[in-house]
Design an enzyme around this catalytic site. Structure first.
Site, PDB file in Angstrom:
ATOM      1  CG  ASN A   1       4.339  -8.372 -16.872  1.00  0.00           C
ATOM      2  OD1 ASN A   1       4.745  -8.726 -17.976  1.00  0.00           O
ATOM      3  ND2 ASN A   1       3.734  -9.206 -16.034  1.00  0.00           N
TER       4      ASN A   1
ATOM      5  CB  CYS B   1       4.804 -13.916 -19.486  1.00  0.00           C
ATOM      6  SG  CYS B   1       3.407 -12.846 -19.196  1.00  0.00           S
TER       7      CYS B   1
ATOM      8  CG  HIS C   1       8.056 -12.512 -17.435  1.00  0.00           C
ATOM      9  ND1 HIS C   1       7.819 -11.441 -18.271  1.00  0.00           N
ATOM     10  CD2 HIS C   1       6.893 -12.732 -16.770  1.00  0.00           C
ATOM     11  CE1 HIS C   1       6.575 -11.042 -18.107  1.00  0.00           C
ATOM     12  NE2 HIS C   1       5.996 -11.798 -17.208  1.00  0.00           N
TER      13      HIS C   1
HETATM   14  N1  ACO Z   1      -3.118  -0.018  -5.459  1.00  0.00           N
HETATM   15  C1  ACO Z   1      -3.403   0.004  -4.136  1.00  0.00           C
HETATM   16  N2  ACO Z   1      -3.887  -1.072  -3.483  1.00  0.00           N
HETATM   17  C2  ACO Z   1      -4.071  -2.194  -4.190  1.00  0.00           C
HETATM   18  C3  ACO Z   1      -3.808  -2.285  -5.568  1.00  0.00           C
HETATM   19  C4  ACO Z   1      -3.314  -1.120  -6.197  1.00  0.00           C
HETATM   20  N3  ACO Z   1      -3.001  -1.103  -7.517  1.00  0.00           N
HETATM   21  N4  ACO Z   1      -4.083  -3.532  -5.994  1.00  0.00           N
HETATM   22  C5  ACO Z   1      -4.527  -4.216  -4.912  1.00  0.00           C
HETATM   23  N5  ACO Z   1      -4.525  -3.407  -3.843  1.00  0.00           N
HETATM   24  C6  ACO Z   1      -4.943  -3.731  -2.471  1.00  0.00           C
HETATM   25  C7  ACO Z   1      -5.879  -4.902  -2.402  1.00  0.00           C
HETATM   26  O1  ACO Z   1      -7.197  -4.484  -2.619  1.00  0.00           O
HETATM   27  C8  ACO Z   1      -5.628  -5.390  -1.004  1.00  0.00           C
HETATM   28  O2  ACO Z   1      -6.343  -4.567  -0.119  1.00  0.00           O
HETATM   29  P1  ACO Z   1      -7.017  -5.199   1.201  1.00  0.00           P
HETATM   30  O3  ACO Z   1      -5.866  -5.682   2.046  1.00  0.00           O
HETATM   31  O4  ACO Z   1      -7.738  -4.026   1.800  1.00  0.00           O
HETATM   32  O5  ACO Z   1      -7.906  -6.304   0.731  1.00  0.00           O
HETATM   33  C9  ACO Z   1      -4.149  -5.136  -0.777  1.00  0.00           C
HETATM   34  O6  ACO Z   1      -3.769  -4.136  -1.743  1.00  0.00           O
HETATM   35  C10 ACO Z   1      -3.288  -6.352  -0.939  1.00  0.00           C
HETATM   36  O7  ACO Z   1      -3.640  -6.974  -2.185  1.00  0.00           O
HETATM   37  P2  ACO Z   1      -2.853  -8.239  -2.671  1.00  0.00           P
HETATM   38  O8  ACO Z   1      -3.399  -8.628  -4.014  1.00  0.00           O
HETATM   39  O9  ACO Z   1      -2.866  -9.283  -1.620  1.00  0.00           O
HETATM   40  O10 ACO Z   1      -1.382  -7.623  -2.828  1.00  0.00           O
HETATM   41  P3  ACO Z   1      -0.012  -8.339  -3.070  1.00  0.00           P
HETATM   42  O11 ACO Z   1       0.945  -7.948  -2.037  1.00  0.00           O
HETATM   43  O12 ACO Z   1      -0.163  -9.811  -3.341  1.00  0.00           O
HETATM   44  O13 ACO Z   1       0.473  -7.657  -4.415  1.00  0.00           O
HETATM   45  C11 ACO Z   1       0.625  -8.210  -6.745  1.00  0.00           C
HETATM   46  C12 ACO Z   1      -0.282  -7.799  -5.605  1.00  0.00           C
HETATM   47  C13 ACO Z   1       1.606  -7.075  -7.021  1.00  0.00           C
HETATM   48  C14 ACO Z   1      -0.244  -8.425  -7.980  1.00  0.00           C
HETATM   49  C15 ACO Z   1       1.377  -9.502  -6.386  1.00  0.00           C
HETATM   50  O14 ACO Z   1       0.512 -10.481  -5.915  1.00  0.00           O
HETATM   51  C16 ACO Z   1       2.139 -10.047  -7.560  1.00  0.00           C
HETATM   52  O15 ACO Z   1       3.054  -9.427  -8.066  1.00  0.00           O
HETATM   53  N6  ACO Z   1       1.815 -11.255  -7.991  1.00  0.00           N
HETATM   54  C17 ACO Z   1       2.464 -11.855  -9.163  1.00  0.00           C
HETATM   55  C18 ACO Z   1       1.912 -11.205 -10.376  1.00  0.00           C
HETATM   56  C19 ACO Z   1       2.629 -11.588 -11.600  1.00  0.00           C
HETATM   57  O16 ACO Z   1       3.773 -11.953 -11.569  1.00  0.00           O
HETATM   58  N7  ACO Z   1       1.910 -11.486 -12.691  1.00  0.00           N
HETATM   59  C20 ACO Z   1       2.387 -11.697 -13.971  1.00  0.00           C
HETATM   60  C21 ACO Z   1       2.977 -13.046 -14.258  1.00  0.00           C
HETATM   61  S1  ACO Z   1       2.623 -13.670 -15.780  1.00  0.00           S
HETATM   62  C22 ACO Z   1       2.407 -12.482 -16.774  1.00  0.00           C
HETATM   63  O17 ACO Z   1       3.288 -11.680 -16.901  1.00  0.00           O
HETATM   64  C23 ACO Z   1       1.135 -12.373 -17.590  1.00  0.00           C
END
Ligand code: ACO
Length: 329
Positions: free
Chosen positions: A283, A115, A253
């Protein structure tokens, strides 16, 4: 002429729009509320029949050339930042773009920095112009990440979309690119990678055995992204001798609205300066910065003299900042 400026910008998105509710209807165990709350995403575009990284790259490149008023034969180098090359290996997507757009037999190559690829490609093109014979460069960032997503993994499949953005960089009498910093830390390679070895569900619902798919430790990526962006933007502002108040637009980004807001707060960037397209496009990996830049341009929000900060981060781990003065009127 020792300066380099952005003289044209363009973008191209697949025709198929997929909303959060469409994903739910498709059987993904998620909800519109969850996706919006955790990421700010409402919809994304996904390639369908006849569309690919190449068609998106060509569309964005053609628009950037037209916007710059630069003829294909005047382009001296073509760089395509992508993680989803048209062919695995070769020919490079950039060579195919060079041919499709009628650009001469100039250097054309792909750049792999996930990215952060757009920032890496900008800096590389900058040096081609200041250090070589090229007067104009075509820099494209194009990704169709939907083709390497495991659509059975709700933790990643709701986040990504496909698209391409492009700029023309040109030699200039006045400064355009003011400051640029590129970074990497391969010790963090495992937190965000294209892995192989598990069967993957495609968007169409079929199963690919042992196909590449995106693996992400979301929470770690979030933390590393915030830390690295804050450091690199601070360094960039110091290097340019300005403060956050001097910035007109900040184009992060578009990975996650919460990352952008947290970083904006830590750096005292006024929220209205943060350009956001994540709600409508998700994204789009390397493409998200030039797509968002083109969005600003189409809104008429970019004025000559504006200071625009572009900040990339992603797999590698890589991160980068590019500060430009907008010189087009
Ligand atoms: N829908 C519903 N529930 C979900 C989903 C979904 N799509 N995905 C995960 N969950 C659940 C999980 O199973 C978990 O459930 P549990 O508590 O029962 O175990 C709960 O939601 C929390 O999951 P987390 O992964 O801890 O959620 P978080 O608040 O961290 O959000 C996210 C996840 C959005 C991916 C976040 O961590 C994030 O944005 N991280 C950065 C990602 C990023 O920037 N990526 C790209 C950068 S580089 C590039 O672009 C390639």
């Amino acid at each position: 002429m020792s300066y380099v400026a952005i003289t044209g910008v363009g973008s191209c998105l697949p025709k198929r729009q997929v909303t959060n509710d469409d994903l739910v209807a498709r059987g993904v165990d998620t909800s519109d509320d969850w996706i919006r709350d955790r990421s700010g995403i409402g919809a994304r575009h996904i390639v369908s029949e006849g569309e690919s990284t190449l068609t998106l790259a060509v569309g964005a490149g053609r628009m950037a050339l037209a916007n710059a008023g630069v003829a294909p034969e005047d382009i001296g180098v073509v760089i395509v930042a992508t993680s989803t090359q048209e062919y695995a290996g070769f020919p490079s997507t950039a060579c195919l773009v060079q041919h499709e757009l009628g650009i001469g037999s100039v250097p054309a190559f792909d750049m792999a920095a996930a990215c952060t690829g757009f920032n890496y490609a900008l800096t590389t093109a900058h040096h081609f112009i200041t250090g070589g014979p090229a007067k104009h460069a075509l820099v494209i960032a194009a990704d169709a990440l939907s083709s390497i997503i495991n659509w059975a993994d709700r933790g990643t499949c709701v986040l990504f979309g496909d698209g391409a953005g492009a700029v023309v960089l040109s030699a200039s009498d006045s400064p355009g690119i003011l400051s640029e910093q590129l970074y990497s830390d391969g010790s963090l390679g495992d937190i965000l990678k294209v892995d192989q070895g598990e069967p993957r569900e495609t968007f169409e619902g079929t199963h690919d055995a042992l196909a590449p798919y995106v693996f992400m430790e979301g929470r770690k990526v979030f933390k590393v992204a915030v830390e690295s962006i804050v450091k690199s933007v601070t360094h960039c502002l110091l290097d340019a001798g300005i403060t956050a108040d001097d910035l007109t637009h900040v184009v992060f980004h578009q990975a996650n609205q919460r990352i952008m807001s947290v970083v904006g707060d830590k750096l005292n960037i006024a929220p209205e300066k943060l350009a956001m397209t994540i709600e409508k496009y998700g994204n789009t990996s390397a493409a998200s910065i030039p797509i968002t830049l083109d969005d600003l341009n189409k809104q008429g929000a970019l004025k000559a003299g504006d200071l625009v900060l572009m900040v990339g981060f992603g797999g590698g781990f890589t991160w980068a900042t590019t500060l430009v003065k907008w010189t087009k009127s």
